[in-house]
Design an enzyme around this catalytic site. Structure first.
Site, PDB file in Angstrom:
ATOM      1  N   GLU A 103       1.286  -0.895  -0.292  1.00  0.00           N
ATOM      2  CA  GLU A 103       0.386  -0.502   0.487  1.00  0.00           C
ATOM      3  C   GLU A 103       0.540   1.024  -0.216  1.00  0.00           C
ATOM      4  OE1 GLU A 103      -2.025  -2.606   2.402  1.00  0.00           O
ATOM      5  OE2 GLU A 103      -0.294  -2.539   1.869  1.00  0.00           O
ATOM      6  N   THR A 123      19.883  -6.351  15.956  1.00  0.00           N
ATOM      7  CA  THR A 123      20.501  -5.098  14.795  1.00  0.00           C
ATOM      8  C   THR A 123      20.050  -5.851  13.062  1.00  0.00           C
ATOM      9  OG1 THR A 123      22.523  -5.766  14.218  1.00  0.00           O
ATOM     10  CG2 THR A 123      21.571  -3.918  15.664  1.00  0.00           C
ATOM     11  N   CYS A 177     -19.586  16.317  24.288  1.00  0.00           N
ATOM     12  CA  CYS A 177     -20.144  15.674  22.838  1.00  0.00           C
ATOM     13  C   CYS A 177     -21.131  15.117  23.614  1.00  0.00           C
ATOM     14  CB  CYS A 177     -18.983  15.232  22.123  1.00  0.00           C
ATOM     15  SG  CYS A 177     -19.778  14.904  20.335  1.00  0.00           S
ATOM     16  N   HIS A 201     -15.600  19.333  20.980  1.00  0.00           N
ATOM     17  CA  HIS A 201     -14.697  18.831  21.776  1.00  0.00           C
ATOM     18  C   HIS A 201     -13.939  19.806  22.052  1.00  0.00           C
ATOM     19  CE1 HIS A 201     -16.160  14.542  20.477  1.00  0.00           C
ATOM     20  NE2 HIS A 201     -16.708  15.666  20.118  1.00  0.00           N
ATOM     21  N   GLU A 210     -11.466  19.042  23.989  1.00  0.00           N
ATOM     22  CA  GLU A 210      -9.685  18.295  23.118  1.00  0.00           C
ATOM     23  C   GLU A 210      -8.795  18.793  22.368  1.00  0.00           C
ATOM     24  OE1 GLU A 210     -12.474  14.934  22.134  1.00  0.00           O
ATOM     25  OE2 GLU A 210     -12.635  16.793  23.260  1.00  0.00           O
TER      26      GLU A 210
END
EC number: 6.3.4.2
Length: 549
Positions: free
Chosen positions: A153, A192, A383, A520, A522
């Protein structure tokens, strides 16, 4: 001319590319550069607005009403620039745009292919997004590419980034690759090899990273960094150790101390002033040295996946920083409250019901709200949390026993919360809304400025007006507001044109601190400034704690 830093990830997802990109942006901004950030999401959805929080986490809403990836929330918390719709785009948007152009005949009959048409469109979106910030004069745009190197993707986005670096020329693009260095407990050592393979995969695409950010659960020793440097063909100073930290706000200093910003500025031929991270140091100090401690109960249905409430959790932490308070969050599954178990609410200093959609768990939230109201526990409803507070009040105080939202019960006798197309106005007529109404049809999105009623808690918190972001379909039904006000509820803010209730509260004669907001808050809280509503909420919890001591 804007220069670009592409941030990619390898080995596994969820390594923190968004935090890394935002932290680097914060350092560059502290050096006097104008920065912006973009997030490229490889999924085919047009946006995350209809995706389950369990699939995608929080949907962050920008000021201009875009439903975007939660990483844009990190961007706004770390830098001063405000994100817009153009700062986040998906494979779905790219293909949609290309197909529209093909239907209009803009490709003049050519065969439309991933290369060049999709990759060209990605580049156009990136450059348009960068130009939308700072009046087109951003010095640096950091571009986070979602997914991991090797995912099918992500390939068109990585190819577009490679083409951009070729087209713009040397010193106009840099690449930062975030990878995992796992600690194998049975062997007692860091490995690693995954990082080596990830860099090799990136090179196969034609991208050589300027710097490697190596994620681990501990600092990576110099000998391991030297090994990565040798096999990845990257200078050792460009192999940056990024270990687990107890606060994301420590990451800018961690990266700066290892010289990441210097490497990027050298690669891009930028010579800004030295970094000043004193603000971040003060915030971390405040976070690590609280004078008080409270526990807030967050009652929701996505509590098993806290990514669903990322901005809200950070807003509470910001409030804690600015009130010298350690804010502990107790996550409470609202479905468990439906069968009792209210004893879990007793130790809490405050209760919060966040936003959400759907019927599941709502009766448990209403029970928590009733407990907060009857036991004088500070309450904040956001909300859906405000809508349920209105329902609870209507049922148990205003004598509307069947009160509900039409989202949960279409046949309720008292639809105190309803879709905007379903309201009954004061004359008994059905209120109609259309897509031409302010902020769109049935979903209100983005920021809206609203006046506040004087003499209310809302006015003490915000002043004369509030400008916050929305994401909801349902509203408090104006037809029932007179009855609710008669029973004691205060509607402390309304939209100026439609007269929609935006904030509700209870007077101090009924409750010391009980506030609900339809927006909202936040989404606009930052560690730099905190947020007045969350600071007031934490202070109310502290006051209740002192009173109960």
């Amino acid at each position: 001319m804007t220069k670009f830093v592409f941030v990619t990830g390898g080995v596994v997802s969820s390594l923190g590319k968004g935090i890394a990109a935002a932290s680097l942006a914060a350092i560059l901004e502290s050096r006097g550069l104008k920065v912006t950030l973009l997030k490229l999401d490889p999924y085919i959805n047009v946006d995350p607005g209809t995706m389950s929080p369990f699939q995608h986490g929080e949907v962050f809403v920008t000021e201009d009403g875009a439903e975007t990836d939660l990483d844009l929330g990190h961007y706004e918390r770390f830098v001063s620039a405000k994100m817009r719709k153009s700062n986040n785009f998906t494979t779905g948007q790219i293909y949609e745009s290309v197909i529209r152009k093909e239907r209009r005949g803009e490709y003049l009959g050519k065969t439309v292919q991933v290369i060049p048409h999709i990759t060209n469109e990605i580049q156009a979106f990136v450059e348009r997004g960068a130009a939308a910030s700072h009046d087109g004069k951003a010095d640096v745009a950091l571009v986070e590419i979602g997914g991991t190197v090797g995912d099918i993707e992500s390939l068109p986005f990585l190819e577009a980034a490679r083409q951009m670096s070729l087209r713009l020329g040397r010193n106009h693009c840099a690449f930062v690759h975030l990878t995992l260095v796992p600690f194998i407990a049975s062997a007692g050592e860091l490995k690693t090899k995954p990082t080596q393979h990830s860099v090799q995969k990136l090179r196969e695409i034609g991208i050589s990273p300027t710097a490697l950010l190596c994620r681990a659960d501990r600092p990576i020793p110099d000998d391991e960094r030297a090994k990565i440097s040798l096999f990845a063909n990257i200078p050792q100073e460009a192999v940056i150790s990024v270990w687990d930290a107890d606060s994301i706000y420590k990451i800018p200093q961690m990266l700066n101390e290892q010289g990441l910003d210097r490497l990027i500025c050298e690669e891009l031929r930028l010579d800004p002033k030295p970094a000043d991270l004193s603000m971040w140091q003060k915030l971390v100090k405040a976070q690590e040295n609280p004078e008080h401690e409270i526990t807030i109960g967050m009652v929701g249905k996505y509590v098993d996946l806290t990514e669903s409430y990322k901005s809200l959790i950070e807003a509470l932490r910001h409030a804690g920083m600015h009130t010298a308070t350690r804010v502990n969050i107790e996550y409470i599954d609202s479905e468990e409250l439906e069968s009792g178990h209210l004893e879990v609410l007793q130790p809490l200093d405050a209760i919060l019901v966040p936003g959400g959609f759907g019927k599941r768990g709502t009766e448990g939230k209403i029970r928590a709200i009733q407990y907060a109201r009857e036991n004088k526990v500070p309450y904040l409803g956001i909300c859906l949390g405000m809508q349920l507070a209105v329902i609870e009040f209507a049922r148990h105080v205003a004598s509307m026993g069947d009160a509900n939202s039409t989202e949960f019960n279409l046949d309720t006798e008292h639809p105190v919360v309803a879709l905007i197309t379903e309201w009954v106005d004061r004359d008994g007529k059905v209120e109609q809304r259309s897509a031409d109404s302010d902020l769109g049809g049935t979903m209100r999105l983005g920021a809206q400025r609203v006046p506040i009623k004087t003499g209310t808690k809302a006015s003490q918190i915000y002043g004369a007006e509030v400008n916050e972001r929305h994401r909801h379909r349902y509203e408090v039904n104006n037809h029932y507001v007179p009855e609710l006000e008669k029973a004691g509820m205060v509607i402390s803010a309304r939209t100026p044109t439609e007269n929609l209730p935006e904030m509700m509260e209870l007077p101090e004669s009924m409750h010391p601190w009980f506030v609900g907001v339809q927006f909202h808050p936040e989404f606009t809280s930052t560690p730099r400034d905190g947020h007045p509503l969350f600071k007031a909420y934490v202070e109310a919890a502290l006051a209740a704690q002192r009173q109960g001591a």
